[in-house]
Design an enzyme around this catalytic site. Structure first.
Site, PDB file in Angstrom:
ATOM      1  CE  LYS A  41      -2.141   1.542   3.784  1.00 20.25           C
ATOM      2  NZ  LYS A  41      -1.863   3.013   3.846  1.00 20.25           N
ATOM      3  CE  LYS A  71      -7.343   7.033   4.145  1.00 23.25           C
ATOM      4  NZ  LYS A  71      -5.947   6.647   3.828  1.00 23.25           N
ATOM      5  CG  PHE A  72      -8.550   9.859  -5.430  1.00 22.67           C
ATOM      6  CD1 PHE A  72      -7.539  10.796  -5.552  1.00 22.67           C
ATOM      7  CD2 PHE A  72      -8.291   8.551  -5.818  1.00 22.67           C
ATOM      8  CE1 PHE A  72      -6.293  10.442  -6.054  1.00 22.67           C
ATOM      9  CE2 PHE A  72      -7.055   8.187  -6.320  1.00 22.67           C
ATOM     10  CZ  PHE A  72      -6.050   9.138  -6.437  1.00 22.67           C
ATOM     11  CG  PHE A  73     -13.976  13.708  -0.448  1.00 22.92           C
ATOM     12  CD1 PHE A  73     -15.127  13.613  -1.213  1.00 22.92           C
ATOM     13  CD2 PHE A  73     -14.093  14.150   0.855  1.00 22.92           C
ATOM     14  CE1 PHE A  73     -16.368  13.952  -0.696  1.00 22.92           C
ATOM     15  CE2 PHE A  73     -15.333  14.498   1.398  1.00 22.92           C
ATOM     16  CZ  PHE A  73     -16.474  14.400   0.610  1.00 22.92           C
ATOM     17  CB  ALA A  77     -16.202  16.329 -13.425  1.00 25.26           C
ATOM     18  CB  THR A  78     -12.150  16.547  -9.946  1.00 29.16           C
ATOM     19  OG1 THR A  78     -12.432  17.858 -10.434  1.00 29.16           O
ATOM     20  CG2 THR A  78     -10.684  16.468  -9.548  1.00 29.16           C
TER      21      THR A  78
END
EC number: 4.1.1.23
Length: 243
Positions: A41, A71-73, A77-78
């Site tokens: 990881k 941890k995309f937030f 669209a982004t």
């Protein structure tokens, strides 16, 4: 559409948290652990070094599986654009925050490869007081299960969640949903900043597909031996669970 859990051999179910500041330190750990770890990881500390994708590529060339834990937030669209591009890399797992249905749906639709998306529900370092400070006066387990079901409905492939909640998530979501448990402590919980922890056998008994281990390996006198001992626990747990 939800992808089924990765077909992992027992040896691939241990994920080492490669929490290091740069490329050289990362590769030194991979060399030190050798065949005792096949899955890594990589998270935010490494991203700040500017060498993140060099490490990802180096891991892939060594036939190691990679878990991108960023941890995309963001707006749908982004996040969709990010997932679309990341899914072209040799990545097995990737995390997105599990608190925005529209973003989760966009991420799931943008995933064009074999990568499994895992929703972050409630961090294992958080307890009820932390949720209360956010205006959520509920037990973490209730929020985790609710968020897991919402992620599944949005097309996300699984969750990363405390082993304490793995059994309840598994019962709520069924067998075709990935559960990865961080903060695992061989021999059981210890006192550190991971509040909601369990041992190796318990995590798999409750339905985990894979576990993330960091400090118990990194701080061991012999990290490779510590990883090998955890691998033995995993093999025993997986065999017992299948029986």
């Amino acid at each position: 559409m939800n992808r089924p859990p990765l077909p992992l051999a027992a040896h691939d179910r241990l994920i080492f948290a490669l929490d290091v500041p740069g490329h050289d330190e990362a590769i030194a750990w991979v060399d030190r652990l050798g065949e005792s770890v096949a899955f890594y990881k990589i998270g935010m500390e490494l991203l700040a070094s500017g060498e993140y994708f060099h490490v990802l590529d180096a891991l892939a060339k060594r036939n190691k599986r990679v878990f991108v834990d960023l941890k995309f937030f963001d707006i749908p669209a982004t996040v969709a654009g990010t997932i679309r591009r990341l899914s072209q890399w040799p990545v097995s797992y990737c995390t997105v925050h599990g608190w925005h249905a529209g973003m989760l749906e966009a991420a799931a639709a943008a995933n064009q490869g074999d990568m499994r998306l895992l929703a972050v529900t409630v961090l294992t370092s958080m307890g009820r007081p932390d949720l209360a400070a956010m205006g959520i006066d509920r037990e973490p387990v209730d929020v985790v299960v609710e968020r897991a079901l919402a992620a599944q409905a949005a097309g996300i492939d699984g969750v990363i969640a405390s082993g304490q909640e793995a059994g309840m998530i598994r019962r709520a979501t069924g067998p075709a949903f990935s559960i990865v448990c961080p903060g695992i402590r061989p021999g059981g919980p210890v006192g550190d900043d991971q509040q909601r922890t369990v041992g190796v056998a318990q995590a798999f008994a409750d339905g985990a597909d894979a576990i993330v281990v960091g400090r118990p390996i990194r701080l061991a006198n012999d990290p490779a031996a510590a990883a090998a001992a955890i691998q033995a626990e995993i093999r025993a747990a997986v065999v017992q669970h299948r029986d």
